[in-house]
Design an enzyme around this catalytic site. Structure first.
Site, PDB file in Angstrom:
ATOM      1  N   LYS A  38     -10.764  -0.796  10.222  1.00 12.55           N
ATOM      2  CA  LYS A  38     -11.003  -2.008   9.422  1.00 12.55           C
ATOM      3  C   LYS A  38     -11.406  -3.170  10.334  1.00 12.55           C
ATOM      4  CE  LYS A  38      -7.388  -0.728   6.090  1.00 12.55           C
ATOM      5  NZ  LYS A  38      -8.092  -0.026   5.022  1.00 12.55           N
ATOM      6  N   CYS A  69      -4.710   2.441  -3.749  1.00 14.72           N
ATOM      7  CA  CYS A  69      -3.524   2.999  -3.081  1.00 14.72           C
ATOM      8  C   CYS A  69      -2.327   2.069  -3.246  1.00 14.72           C
ATOM      9  CB  CYS A  69      -3.773   3.278  -1.606  1.00 14.72           C
ATOM     10  SG  CYS A  69      -5.015   4.529  -1.323  1.00 14.72           S
ATOM     11  N   HIS A 120       0.866  -1.178   0.000  1.00 15.65           N
ATOM     12  CA  HIS A 120       0.000   0.000   0.000  1.00 15.65           C
ATOM     13  C   HIS A 120       0.908   1.236   0.000  1.00 15.65           C
ATOM     14  CE1 HIS A 120      -2.828   2.922   1.776  1.00 15.65           C
ATOM     15  NE2 HIS A 120      -3.808   2.091   1.483  1.00 15.65           N
ATOM     16  N   ASP A 138       2.890  -4.797   8.073  1.00 17.61           N
ATOM     17  CA  ASP A 138       1.693  -3.966   7.931  1.00 17.61           C
ATOM     18  C   ASP A 138       0.502  -4.903   8.104  1.00 17.61           C
ATOM     19  OD1 ASP A 138      -0.506  -2.536   7.174  1.00 17.61           O
ATOM     20  OD2 ASP A 138       0.251  -1.964   5.191  1.00 17.61           O
ATOM     21  N   GLN A 147      -4.741  -5.382   7.062  1.00 22.25           N
ATOM     22  CA  GLN A 147      -5.744  -6.341   6.585  1.00 22.25           C
ATOM     23  C   GLN A 147      -5.729  -7.625   7.406  1.00 22.25           C
ATOM     24  OE1 GLN A 147      -7.946  -5.538   4.305  1.00 22.25           O
ATOM     25  NE2 GLN A 147      -6.987  -3.648   3.595  1.00 22.25           N
TER      26      GLN A 147
END
Lengths: 146, 413
Positions: free
Chosen positions: B233, B371, B129, B207, B210
């Site tokens: 999220k 993104c 991202h 990261d 998600q």
């Protein structure tokens, strides 16, 4: 199922989106400018050839949705023979029509695009080629979608 | 919509927890397939935030009065919630940030400029991202750090051999890689990535924006050095996220922002910093959002990651089967280990046109570059449409998507 989308995706838009008549780089041109919508990735480069004070031909290379390609193609048809001053007026009228949806009698060939006003995220798809044309005529190489 | 899928998850009951799911969009039932961009909020999150505003609110960490003390307790409880959620050793490892982006920028700024030396390198992957690309470019330009890109395979998996080769000169100080691609749905082999980084003397950040939504995270078992995630999220509010980091790294890192709440003492000559993690938390924090995220974490914990992961796996399998049966539809990414994010393109129709037609039927998907422009270039496309799933997504919603896509294709051909 998508009957209510026919306001936006009229046959003329689908047709020009699929088979643009002016979707080419001109062999000879006097000005060019890129338009870029960074939010969605649509890109268009507009090429302009003048003859005296008027526009003789417009071509474009684009990557984008049906709306942006159809808009570029219909624009290329509409501006031939116009002067820079007339095009400035047409650009303002077109942007206004895309935002409000009110058909403009001065822009008969562009009326199918009035349907975008109901889709705020798609208005810039329709106006991007006009921003690029304006930048080309102003001698600027790059237009933004704003 | 009826509950099916796995016995561990009562979808009908879960859907009833999310007030927005009973909304109509353009006269149709909302089919929300954009949870990877931001998830919807359960009633308990909404209620926790409203309750704080109505009954128990003041600034935190400073008042000597009842309201401030109670609000401080309620807000600071989210740090314990996050500690539990990702199995951190204790609450002092958790820095509260605005989102994953701020968490990764904090590492790029404080660890990158404060601890790394010019001439060292950072490794990211080709499927990051923008939030895990741009901070490192800024670090590169400001601090003389080289930026290296680990390639991905055509299946959308990290090329592990190429990744390891990037570390061999031992100049890499930090690896920062997604734990789950927001475009391809690929889970990266985190344990192996971290192990390789450590073998070559590099630190490693994941990261987890998600991944934390779908799978149980154990930062100690992973032995990861930094882990970033965001609350919105994970069914929590916007404006709050977190950075986990090993204690010695937080101790070594200088603060990124100065102000109230992050100091020990201040004079015009010099100031001293508060203890970790507070030295990274300048200014009044997102108090209500912290209280909301805490409620979201408890909600997710009550459902349990076993049931959540099983539901996601079933939805993903069903979506891949249904979508791959549509003529002219290309699915991007075919990784072995992949989750509830499916990007696709329909022949003859631009992703934005697809999204507009789906929207007209009440179906929300994302369309664009997600993104992740460099990944789009790697895939050879300008944009894709993306359907992504949450705990409230049903098999029937995926069927509606597939049936509607069939008609979208007919519309454009």
């Amino acid at each position: 199922m998508f009957e209510d989308l026919r306001d936006l995706y009229q046959e003329v838009i689908l047709d020009h989106g699929r088979k643009p008549r002016h979707g080419r780089r001109l062999a000879v041109f006097d000005a060019e400018a890129k338009g870029d919508n960074p939010m969605c990735g649509d890109r268009v480069t507009v090429f302009v050839r003048h003859e005296d004070a008027a526009i003789a031909d417009v071509g474009f290379e684009a990557r984008g949705c049906a709306i942006s390609i159809a808009s570029a193609d219909l624009m290329a048809e509409a501006v031939v023979g116009k002067t820079a001053g007339e095009i400035a007026d047409m650009t303002e009228r077109f942007v206004q029509m895309a935002r409000t949806g009110a058909p403009d009698d001065e822009l008969p060939g562009l009326r199918p695009l009035a349907g975008v006003h109901e889709y705020p995220s798609r208005i810039k798809c329709a106006t991007l080629p006009w921003m690029a044309l304006r930048a080309a005529l102003a001698g600027k190489g790059v237009a933004s979608s704003e | 919509m009826n509950a099916i899928t796995n016995p561990g998850l009562d979808i009908a009951r879960i859907r009833a927890d999310f007030p927005i799911l009973s909304e109509k969009v353009r006269g149709k039932d909302l089919v929300f397939l954009d949870s990877a961009a931001s998830a919807q909020k359960p009633r308990v999150v909404i209620d926790a935030m409203v309750h704080a505003m109505e009954h128990q609110y003041a600034n935190v960490h400073r008042g000597l009065h009842w309201m401030s003390e109670r609000t401080t307790e309620a807000y600071e409880d989210v740090r314990d919630g996050i500690t539990r959620l990702i199995n951190a050793p204790d609450r002092h490892h958790i820095v509260i940030t605005r989102n994953s982006t701020e968490a990764m920028n904090l590492v790029a700024f404080s660890y990158g400029r404060g601890v790394m030396k010019p001439g060292q390198a950072v490794v990211i992957s080709a499927m990051e991202h923008h939030a895990n690309i741009v901070p490192w470019q800024m670090l590169r330009d400001a601090h003389g750090i080289e930026l290296r890109i680990a390639p991905i395979t055509d299946a959308g998996e990290l090329d592990m051999a190429a990744y390891e080769a990037l570390l061999q000169d031992r100049k890499v100080g930090l690896v920062s890689i997604t734990h789950m691609s927001n475009v391809l749905g690929t889970y990266t082999p985190a344990e192996r990535i971290i192990q390789v980084a450590h073998e070559y003397g590099a630190r490693c950040m994941l990261d987890g924006s998600q991944s934390v939504v779908h799978r149980r995270i154990d930062v100690q078992a992973l032995d990861v050095d930094f882990f970033a995630f965001t609350g919105h999220k994970l069914y929590g509010p916007t404006g709050i996220g977190a950075l986990y980091a090993k204690r010695e790294l937080l101790e070594a890192m200088p603060p990124m922002m100065g102000g109230g709440d992050m100091i020990s003492s201040v004079s015009f000559e010099r100031s001293t910093w508060a203890q970790v993690p507070h030295k990274f938390e300048a200014g009044t924090p997102a108090i209500l959002e912290g209280i909301g995220l805490n409620a979201a974490i408890k909600y997710v914990e009550a459902i349990g990651y076993d049931a959540i992961a099983a539901h996601e796996a079933a939805l993903t399998e069903h979506a891949l089967a249904r979508l791959s049966g549509i003529e002219g539809l290309t699915i991007y990414g075919s990784g072995q280990d992949r989750g509830g994010v499916v990007s696709f393109a329909l022949e003859g129709a631009h992703a934005h046109d697809v999204a507009t037609l789906l929207d007209r039927q009440g179906i929300a998907v994302r369309a664009g570059h997600h993104c992740a422009e460099p990944l789009m270039r790697r895939l050879g496309v300008d944009s894709t449409a993306r359907a992504s799933f949450g705990i409230y997504t049903t098999m029937e919603e995926i069927d509606v998507l597939a049936e509607t896509l069939d008609r979208v294709r007919a519309f454009f051909t």
